[in-house]
Design a protein around this motif. Structure first.
Motif, short mmCIF file in Angstrom:
data_model
loop_
_atom_site.label_atom_id
_atom_site.label_comp_id
_atom_site.label_asym_id
_atom_site.label_seq_id
_atom_site.Cartn_x
_atom_site.Cartn_y
_atom_site.Cartn_z
N GLY A 1 0.81 -1.21 0.00
CA GLY A 1 0.00 0.00 0.00
C GLY A 1 0.84 1.26 0.00
O GLY A 1 0.58 2.20 -0.75
N THR B 1 -5.72 8.12 -7.86
CA THR B 1 -5.27 8.78 -6.64
C THR B 1 -4.35 7.87 -5.86
O THR B 1 -4.47 6.65 -5.90
CB THR B 1 -6.47 9.16 -5.77
OG1 THR B 1 -7.12 7.95 -5.32
CG2 THR B 1 -7.47 10.00 -6.55
N GLY B 2 -3.42 8.50 -5.13
CA GLY B 2 -2.49 7.72 -4.34
C GLY B 2 -3.19 6.91 -3.26
O GLY B 2 -2.86 5.75 -3.03
N LEU B 3 -4.19 7.50 -2.59
CA LEU B 3 -4.90 6.81 -1.53
C LEU B 3 -5.68 5.62 -2.08
O LEU B 3 -5.68 4.53 -1.49
CB LEU B 3 -5.84 7.77 -0.82
CG LEU B 3 -6.62 7.20 0.37
CD1 LEU B 3 -5.66 6.67 1.43
CD2 LEU B 3 -7.56 8.24 0.96
N GLU C 1 2.54 1.70 -3.41
CA GLU C 1 1.62 2.21 -4.43
C GLU C 1 1.30 3.68 -4.20
O GLU C 1 1.19 4.45 -5.15
CB GLU C 1 0.32 1.38 -4.41
CG GLU C 1 0.41 0.09 -5.17
CD GLU C 1 0.67 0.30 -6.64
OE1 GLU C 1 -0.04 1.10 -7.28
OE2 GLU C 1 1.62 -0.31 -7.15
N TYR C 2 1.12 4.05 -2.93
CA TYR C 2 0.83 5.45 -2.64
C TYR C 2 1.96 6.35 -3.11
O TYR C 2 1.73 7.36 -3.79
CB TYR C 2 0.61 5.63 -1.13
CG TYR C 2 0.31 7.08 -0.76
CD1 TYR C 2 -0.97 7.58 -0.85
CD2 TYR C 2 1.33 7.93 -0.34
CE1 TYR C 2 -1.25 8.89 -0.52
CE2 TYR C 2 1.07 9.25 -0.01
CZ TYR C 2 -0.22 9.73 -0.10
OH TYR C 2 -0.49 11.03 0.21
N ALA D 1 -3.31 2.86 -2.88
CA ALA D 1 -2.77 2.25 -1.66
C ALA D 1 -3.78 1.29 -1.04
O ALA D 1 -3.42 0.17 -0.65
CB ALA D 1 -2.41 3.35 -0.67
N ARG E 1 1.53 8.86 -6.18
CA ARG E 1 1.69 10.26 -5.78
C ARG E 1 2.85 10.90 -6.54
O ARG E 1 2.75 12.04 -7.02
CB ARG E 1 1.96 10.33 -4.27
CG ARG E 1 2.01 11.73 -3.70
CD ARG E 1 0.64 12.36 -3.70
NE ARG E 1 0.66 13.72 -3.17
CZ ARG E 1 -0.41 14.49 -3.09
NH1 ARG E 1 -1.58 14.04 -3.50
NH2 ARG E 1 -0.32 15.70 -2.59
#
Length: 374
Positions: free
Chosen positions: A196, A285-287, A199-200, A290, A204
């Protein structure tokens, strides 16, 4: 003397044998099933894809007519389509997904018509072309699935292999089942958090790179004050990759000197200036990335520790863990095979060999440092 119903169509040549008639009846049944498959798929689509699938069904109908003509009265003795074609029709009627198209692509590639003297050369060529047509349609579906679905499959596969290897390696040292369970859960959490977080950071960073690379609108404010003779706005457009001629036209147009109509590619697009469209939607999106990676990895990593969660110990827990992970690896490998247009069985077995091979290596390593399975 009675003659066979098909003899008249083969006057001057050897009449069809019973094996020929049997084969033709099978071809006839398979062509009907394939046409049904394409019609079922067409019902779940619209526009161009629907038209293409209906055209494929029509072509299979022409092939069906060929075998019906050769069979004559024997065509009334219907046989069932092969299990593969019946399954394809069933899946197309129930689901109609890219997986059915991938299976249909492989089925078209295995057509026997090129080796059958009673099939016309046009029919054999049709089947070859059909494979490419279905490949193109399947590619559209693969492209739509490529991002999120690929992340799901490979994220789950990472969790399966890494946590099975961890459980096997620790289990081989002879520690208690409780310790193995704790280690497996810790590996699940650590791996999922790592995936996670990775990936974030990745998404990002990609978004920040896009932000840094995206042209700003400063030219809109500065253009009116630029020296027309020097016109450094040309340098802005050349730095973005335009030719000198295109940059000069674009800069002059931006400054309101004239509108270029000699080459439409030089003119300003009022709907999308040079900064292009919004790539952020594609990147995501990063979130979101993640959370998805965390869940995908955890869904795979939980499987090797299930036997320990339900209280199994020793060899029984190890064997059941391997069996569960093996089945999951076969499934993820088959999915990858379908999406890539390759053999699901071969891809599944390859995934199984890699996963269990990694687990076996860590198990042997655990034996070197322990006393056997608890």
């Amino acid at each position: 003397m009675n003659t066979h119903p098909a003899d008249e169509r083969f006057s001057g040549s050897e009449p069809p044998s019973s094996s020929d008639l049997k084969r033709w009846r099978q071809y006839l049944a398979d062509e009907r099933a394939e046409a049904d498959t394409y019609r079922y798929l067409a019902e779940r689509r619209e526009g161009e894809e629907r038209d293409i699938l209906l055209a494929l069904a029509e072509a299979e109908g022409r092939h069906e007519a060929h075998w019906r003509e050769l069979l004559g009265d024997d065509g009334r003795r219907e046989v069932r389509a092969t299990l593969r074609n019946r399954m394809l029709a069933f899946l197309a009627r129930r689901f109609g997904s890219v997986f059915v198209l991938a299976l249909a692509q492989r089925a078209e590639g295995r057509s026997p018509y090129s080796q059958d003297p009673h099939a016309t050369s046009a029919m054999a060529a049709d089947e070859q072309i059909h494979e490419e047509v279905v490949r193109g349609l399947a590619t559209r579906g693969r492209t739509r699935l490529a991002g999120n679905f690929r992340a799901a499959v490979f994220g789950a596969n990472d969790g399966l292999v890494s946590n099975l290897a961890l459980v096997m390696g620790i289990g081989a040292t002879g520690v208690s089942s409780g310790f193995i369970l704790f280690s497996g859960l810790a590996g699940l959490l650590a791996g999922a958090l790592s995936m996670g977080a990775g990936e974030y950071v990745s998404v990002r960073s990609q978004r920040e790179l896009l932000e840094a690379s995206r042209p700003t609108q400063i030219t809109l404010d500065a253009a009116k004050s630029l020296d027309i003779d020097a016109n450094e706005l040309v340098l802005v457009y050349r730095a973005r990759g335009m030719t000198a001629e295109a940059a000069e036209h674009r800069a002059a147009e931006r400054m309101g000197l004239y509108s270029c109509d000699c080459d439409p590619s030089f003119s300003l697009n009022p709907e999308a200036e040079d900064d292009g469209g919004d790539d952020h939607e594609t990147v995501g999106t990063g979130l979101g990335a993640a959370v998805s990676s965390f869940c995908f990895f955890a869904s795979g990593a939980i499987i090797p520790v299930l036997p320990y969660i339900f209280g199994l110990t020793g060899v029984a827990a190890v064997v059941l863990s391997c069996v569960l992970v093996g089945l999951a690896l076969l499934m993820t490998g088959a999915v990858v095979g379908l999406l890539s247009g390759a053999s699901p069985l071969k891809r599944g077995l390859r995934q199984l060999a890699i996963g269990l091979g990694a687990a076996g290596a860590t198990y042997l390593l655990g034996l070197l440092f322990g006393t056997g399975v608890a």
